[in-house]
Each structure stands twice: as structure tokens, then as C-alpha cells.
Design a protein around this motif. Structure first.
Motif, PDB file in Angstrom:
ATOM      1  N   THR A  95       0.882  -1.282  -0.018  1.00  0.00           N
ATOM      2  CA  THR A  95      -0.059  -0.003   0.006  1.00  0.00           C
ATOM      3  C   THR A  95       0.878   1.187   0.007  1.00  0.00           C
ATOM      4  O   THR A  95       2.018   1.233   0.194  1.00  0.00           O
ATOM      5  N   ASP A  96       0.158   2.505  -0.166  1.00  0.00           N
ATOM      6  CA  ASP A  96       1.006   4.051  -0.197  1.00  0.00           C
ATOM      7  C   ASP A  96       1.287   3.937   1.188  1.00  0.00           C
ATOM      8  O   ASP A  96       0.877   3.631   2.048  1.00  0.00           O
ATOM      9  N   PHE A  97       2.622   4.676   1.197  1.00  0.00           N
ATOM     10  CA  PHE A  97       3.218   5.146   2.411  1.00  0.00           C
ATOM     11  C   PHE A  97       2.678   6.294   2.796  1.00  0.00           C
ATOM     12  O   PHE A  97       2.387   7.298   1.948  1.00  0.00           O
ATOM     13  N   PRO A  98       2.668   6.760   3.984  1.00  0.00           N
ATOM     14  CA  PRO A  98       2.083   8.136   4.538  1.00  0.00           C
ATOM     15  C   PRO A  98       3.615   9.040   4.072  1.00  0.00           C
ATOM     16  O   PRO A  98       4.440   8.664   3.819  1.00  0.00           O
ATOM     17  N   PRO A  99       2.996  10.380   3.898  1.00  0.00           N
ATOM     18  CA  PRO A  99       4.058  11.406   3.290  1.00  0.00           C
ATOM     19  C   PRO A  99       5.006  11.542   4.332  1.00  0.00           C
ATOM     20  O   PRO A  99       4.745  11.234   5.543  1.00  0.00           O
ATOM     21  N   THR A 100       6.227  11.928   3.952  1.00  0.00           N
ATOM     22  CA  THR A 100       7.386  12.304   5.151  1.00  0.00           C
ATOM     23  C   THR A 100       8.158  13.477   4.686  1.00  0.00           C
ATOM     24  O   THR A 100       8.101  13.794   3.501  1.00  0.00           O
ATOM     25  N   THR A 101       8.786  13.861   5.716  1.00  0.00           N
ATOM     26  CA  THR A 101       9.468  15.228   5.585  1.00  0.00           C
ATOM     27  C   THR A 101      11.096  15.061   5.540  1.00  0.00           C
ATOM     28  O   THR A 101      11.767  15.942   6.062  1.00  0.00           O
ATOM     29  N   ASP A 102      11.389  13.632   5.768  1.00  0.00           N
ATOM     30  CA  ASP A 102      12.796  13.411   5.893  1.00  0.00           C
ATOM     31  C   ASP A 102      13.601  13.942   4.854  1.00  0.00           C
ATOM     32  O   ASP A 102      13.220  13.785   3.525  1.00  0.00           O
ATOM     33  N   THR A 103      14.750  14.635   5.098  1.00  0.00           N
ATOM     34  CA  THR A 103      15.570  15.408   4.062  1.00  0.00           C
ATOM     35  C   THR A 103      17.019  14.757   4.043  1.00  0.00           C
ATOM     36  O   THR A 103      18.033  15.404   3.839  1.00  0.00           O
ATOM     37  N   THR A 104      17.310  13.397   4.766  1.00  0.00           N
ATOM     38  CA  THR A 104      18.480  12.993   5.011  1.00  0.00           C
ATOM     39  C   THR A 104      19.221  12.386   3.811  1.00  0.00           C
ATOM     40  O   THR A 104      20.418  12.213   3.707  1.00  0.00           O
ATOM     41  N   GLY A 105      18.166  12.038   3.005  1.00  0.00           N
ATOM     42  CA  GLY A 105      18.541  11.391   1.609  1.00  0.00           C
ATOM     43  C   GLY A 105      18.673   9.917   1.881  1.00  0.00           C
ATOM     44  O   GLY A 105      19.182   8.890   0.699  1.00  0.00           O
ATOM     45  N   MET A 106      18.414   9.349   2.950  1.00  0.00           N
ATOM     46  CA  MET A 106      18.425   8.055   3.351  1.00  0.00           C
ATOM     47  C   MET A 106      17.135   7.455   3.686  1.00  0.00           C
ATOM     48  O   MET A 106      16.295   8.257   4.222  1.00  0.00           O
ATOM     49  N   LEU A 107      16.620   6.301   3.322  1.00  0.00           N
ATOM     50  CA  LEU A 107      15.538   5.576   3.437  1.00  0.00           C
ATOM     51  C   LEU A 107      15.484   4.837   4.906  1.00  0.00           C
ATOM     52  O   LEU A 107      16.291   4.059   4.804  1.00  0.00           O
ATOM     53  N   PRO A 108      14.608   5.218   5.590  1.00  0.00           N
ATOM     54  CA  PRO A 108      14.460   4.342   6.720  1.00  0.00           C
ATOM     55  C   PRO A 108      14.094   2.600   6.352  1.00  0.00           C
ATOM     56  O   PRO A 108      13.448   2.507   5.311  1.00  0.00           O
ATOM     57  N   TRP A 109      14.523   2.032   7.211  1.00  0.00           N
ATOM     58  CA  TRP A 109      14.324   0.610   6.517  1.00  0.00           C
ATOM     59  C   TRP A 109      13.114   0.285   6.344  1.00  0.00           C
ATOM     60  O   TRP A 109      12.786  -0.575   5.739  1.00  0.00           O
ATOM     61  N   ASP A 110      12.097   0.656   7.193  1.00  0.00           N
ATOM     62  CA  ASP A 110      10.802   0.249   6.934  1.00  0.00           C
ATOM     63  C   ASP A 110      10.046   1.024   5.899  1.00  0.00           C
ATOM     64  O   ASP A 110       8.905   0.800   5.693  1.00  0.00           O
ATOM     65  N   ARG A 111      10.673   1.929   5.211  1.00  0.00           N
ATOM     66  CA  ARG A 111      10.065   2.568   4.087  1.00  0.00           C
ATOM     67  C   ARG A 111      10.988   2.205   2.931  1.00  0.00           C
ATOM     68  O   ARG A 111      10.945   2.960   1.714  1.00  0.00           O
ATOM     69  N   ALA A 112      11.691   1.103   2.670  1.00  0.00           N
ATOM     70  CA  ALA A 112      12.622   0.919   1.754  1.00  0.00           C
ATOM     71  C   ALA A 112      11.675   0.519   0.292  1.00  0.00           C
ATOM     72  O   ALA A 112      12.412   0.957  -0.734  1.00  0.00           O
ATOM     73  N   GLN A 113      10.460   0.281   0.469  1.00  0.00           N
ATOM     74  CA  GLN A 113       9.502   0.013  -0.810  1.00  0.00           C
ATOM     75  C   GLN A 113       9.285   1.208  -1.287  1.00  0.00           C
ATOM     76  O   GLN A 113       8.777   1.232  -2.549  1.00  0.00           O
ATOM     77  N   ALA A 114       9.182   2.079  -0.747  1.00  0.00           N
ATOM     78  CA  ALA A 114       8.607   3.539  -0.988  1.00  0.00           C
ATOM     79  C   ALA A 114       8.929   3.897  -2.641  1.00  0.00           C
ATOM     80  O   ALA A 114       8.022   4.283  -3.411  1.00  0.00           O
ATOM     81  N   PRO A 115      10.245   4.138  -2.774  1.00  0.00           N
ATOM     82  CA  PRO A 115      10.284   4.578  -4.403  1.00  0.00           C
ATOM     83  C   PRO A 115      10.181   3.555  -5.344  1.00  0.00           C
ATOM     84  O   PRO A 115      10.222   3.749  -6.648  1.00  0.00           O
ATOM     85  N   PHE A 116       9.759   2.164  -4.999  1.00  0.00           N
ATOM     86  CA  PHE A 116       9.693   1.181  -5.930  1.00  0.00           C
ATOM     87  C   PHE A 116       7.947   0.929  -6.020  1.00  0.00           C
ATOM     88  O   PHE A 116       7.650  -0.001  -6.813  1.00  0.00           O
ATOM     89  N   LEU A 117       7.163   1.552  -5.496  1.00  0.00           N
ATOM     90  CA  LEU A 117       5.766   1.242  -5.514  1.00  0.00           C
ATOM     91  C   LEU A 117       5.151   1.081  -6.935  1.00  0.00           C
ATOM     92  O   LEU A 117       4.547   0.160  -7.312  1.00  0.00           O
ATOM     93  N   GLU A 118       5.393   2.257  -7.955  1.00  0.00           N
ATOM     94  CA  GLU A 118       4.994   2.243  -9.133  1.00  0.00           C
ATOM     95  C   GLU A 118       5.353   1.025  -9.803  1.00  0.00           C
ATOM     96  O   GLU A 118       4.696   0.353 -10.607  1.00  0.00           O
ATOM     97  N   LEU A 119       6.772   0.642  -9.842  1.00  0.00           N
ATOM     98  CA  LEU A 119       7.255  -0.640 -10.369  1.00  0.00           C
ATOM     99  C   LEU A 119       6.766  -1.868 -10.225  1.00  0.00           C
ATOM    100  O   LEU A 119       6.416  -2.758 -10.755  1.00  0.00           O
ATOM    101  N   SER A 120       6.428  -1.782  -8.902  1.00  0.00           N
ATOM    102  CA  SER A 120       5.936  -2.977  -8.126  1.00  0.00           C
ATOM    103  C   SER A 120       4.495  -3.079  -8.648  1.00  0.00           C
ATOM    104  O   SER A 120       4.050  -4.435  -8.789  1.00  0.00           O
ATOM    105  N   ARG A 121       3.784  -2.225  -8.627  1.00  0.00           N
ATOM    106  CA  ARG A 121       2.486  -2.592  -9.305  1.00  0.00           C
ATOM    107  C   ARG A 121       2.163  -2.722 -10.832  1.00  0.00           C
ATOM    108  O   ARG A 121       1.586  -3.693 -11.075  1.00  0.00           O
ATOM    109  N   LYS A 122       3.126  -2.459 -11.426  1.00  0.00           N
ATOM    110  CA  LYS A 122       3.221  -2.839 -13.027  1.00  0.00           C
ATOM    111  C   LYS A 122       3.860  -4.200 -12.924  1.00  0.00           C
ATOM    112  O   LYS A 122       3.113  -4.932 -13.768  1.00  0.00           O
ATOM    113  N   LEU A 123       4.718  -4.666 -12.054  1.00  0.00           N
ATOM    114  CA  LEU A 123       5.065  -5.876 -12.143  1.00  0.00           C
ATOM    115  C   LEU A 123       3.871  -6.906 -11.745  1.00  0.00           C
ATOM    116  O   LEU A 123       3.543  -8.011 -12.125  1.00  0.00           O
ATOM    117  N   GLY A 124       3.298  -6.490 -10.361  1.00  0.00           N
ATOM    118  CA  GLY A 124       2.066  -7.127  -9.950  1.00  0.00           C
ATOM    119  C   GLY A 124       0.884  -7.316 -11.117  1.00  0.00           C
ATOM    120  O   GLY A 124       0.485  -8.515 -11.193  1.00  0.00           O
TER     121      GLY A 124
END
Length: 274
Positions: free
Chosen positions: A164-193
């Protein structure tokens, strides 16, 4: 003659002195260039051993993925295992055993498409969810497929889930929290699915034509296009009915991944929070 000899002797002494000075300078330069090569190695080793966390908390911006490099690896995850049998049917059917059997068929079908397959488990063990995700996150050119057998649903059908979609985030560190690792791949995942689900709907009547979304823990921490494939169901009276579905499930997954390849390879490198 004596003057000539003295001059020659003096010149000889000067020449020897110059050669000796050059030799000593070269030795000193060589020593200084060699000495630093051992010290940083020890420092680096100490840093790694002291700072490596037991479980990763952050994922680098590209998380090991370079999508323009091409899709070449499928990390196949037979769910559950070990002391976790997953869903269980009244006839003694165990999800953990079935998905391990299914994975053999899926692996062969994927390899026939020229893909390399890595499995998160080969036997009746139970790697942690983070270890399973980490296997995919460490690869380049990867998709992640986790296999499940449900305790509900219309027997003989198969469903594909993406995160599912992730809640919006305001993180500006350039690093992904481990539990949001899927966030940049949601669109590709849905195409694959959708591609895999489309193939499954052709094989198994009553299966949806497009993938569904769900908050699947295993997908959330995976930094690659990732799907969950769930076969219905452990409630069947005859285990053989489920086993007969394995070749069709394997063929649909392999065809879907193969169709996804050009989409993956044409996409920009991911890793920036949306």
C-alpha cells in the motif's frame, strides 16, 4: 698535477656525496609512501566492527539497485518455515511446506527465461523478515517475489499483492528508513504485479485480472520491485489439488517477470523519496 688531482678528488667526493644524498632521499620517500598503507586498514576494520548494526535501520539512496543495468536476478521467498508453519488446513496441509515445493517450479521457470534465482530459504528454516529483505536489497538488477498459500479465498485461484501507499514524509537526509525501503519502488511493483496477475488470471479461472494492494510486512522493507503471490487455499481436502497448481503458477510468474523486464530497464534509477 697535484692541483688536478685535488680537484678530481674533491669533485669525486662531491659526486659520491650527491649520489648518497639522492639515495637517502629516495629511501625516505619510499618509507613515507609505504607507512600509511597499513594504518588506515586497521582503522577501517575497527570502524566496521564497531558500527555495523545487528539489523539495518537505514537503506542507502539507491539501496543496491541500478535499474539501468538490467533485470537479471529474482529473489524468491518461500514464506514461513522452521517453527512458523504459516496457514494450516484440516488435512494437515502446511503453508511452509507447500511454498517450498512451489518455489522449485518457479525457480525452473524463471531460469528458463535466463534469470538467476536466489532463494531466501532452501529447507525448513525460518530466516527473519529483515534477512529476507536484505538479500534483495544487496542485489543489483533485482525483483522480489514472496510465495504464500492462504487460509481463505476461492480454492484454485491466485492473487498478487503489492504494498500500500506510504504516509508522506518530511525526511531530508537522503537516506531511506528501513521500514520505508519499498517507497520508491511502488509504481514499478504495481506494474510487475499487474503483469503477473494478468498471466495468473489466464491460468486460473476466478483469479483477479489486476494486482491488489495490502500492507504486507515483507514487501515494506524491500528496496526493489516486490510482489506477494498467494495461492488459495489450505482448506482444500486434497493436497494434490494445490500441488497441481504449481506449474501454472510458475509459468505465470516467469512470463510476468519476463514482460516486466523492458519496463524495469527503461525506468530511471530509483532511490529518492517520492
Amino acid at each position: 698535477m697535484l692541483l688536478d688531482v685535488q680537484i678530481s678528488l674533491r669533485n669525486g667526493i662531491l659526486l659520491v656525496g650527491s649520489v648518497l644524498a639522492v639515495f637517502l632521499a629516495a629511501v625516505a620517500l619510499h618509507s613515507s609512501s609505504q607507512a600509511p598503507q597499513t594504518r588506515p586498514v586497521r582503522a577501517t576494520q575497527a570502524l566496521v566492527s564497531q558500527s555495523a548494526p545487528a539489523q539495518p535501520a537505514m537503506v542507502p539512496p539507491v539501496a543496491g539497485q541500478t535499474q539501468r543495468g538490467g533485470l537479471s536476478v529474482v529473489v524468491l521467498d518461500p514464506a514461513h518455515g522452521g517453527t512458523d508453519p504459516g496457514a494450516r488446513g484440516t488435512g494437515g496441509v502446511r503453508e511452509s511446506d507447500l511454498v517450498l515445493e512451489f518455489s522449485d517450479s518457479v525457480r525452473r521457470a524463471l531460469e528458463a527465461q535466463g534469470l538467476r534465482v536466489r532463494q531466501t530459504r532452501q529447507g525448513n528454516d525460518d530466516p527473519s523478515l529483515d534477512d529476507r529483505s536484505a538479500m534483495a536489497n544487496a542485489q543489483r538488477g533485482t525483483v522480489f517475489v514472496t510465495l504464500h498459500v492462504s487460509s481463505t479465498g476461492l480454492p484454485g485461484t491466485v492473487r498478487v499483492y503489492t504494498m500500500t501507499d506510504f504516509p508522506p514524509t518530511t525526511d531530508t537526509t537522503g537516506m531511506l528508513p528501513w521500514d520505508r525501503a519499498q517507497a520508491p519502488f511502488l509504481e514499478l511493483s504495481r506494474k510487475l504485479g499487474d503483469l503477473v496477475q494478468g498471466q495468473l488470471s489466464l491460468q486460473f479461472k476466478g483469479s483477479p485480472s489486476t494486482a491488489q494492494t495490502a500492507a504486507v510486512r515483507q514487501l515494506r522493507t524491500t528496496a526493489a520491485p516486490a510482489i506477494a503471490v498467494e495461492v488459495s487455499s489450505v482448506t482444500v481436502d486434497d493436497r494434490a489439488a494445490l500441488e497441481r497448481m504449481a506449474p501454472g503458477v510458475a509459468d505465470a510468474i516467469a512470463r510476468g517477470v519476463a514482460a516486466f523486464r523492458p519496463i524495469y530497464e527503461a525506468s530511471p534509477a530509483a532511490g529518492v523519496l517520492p
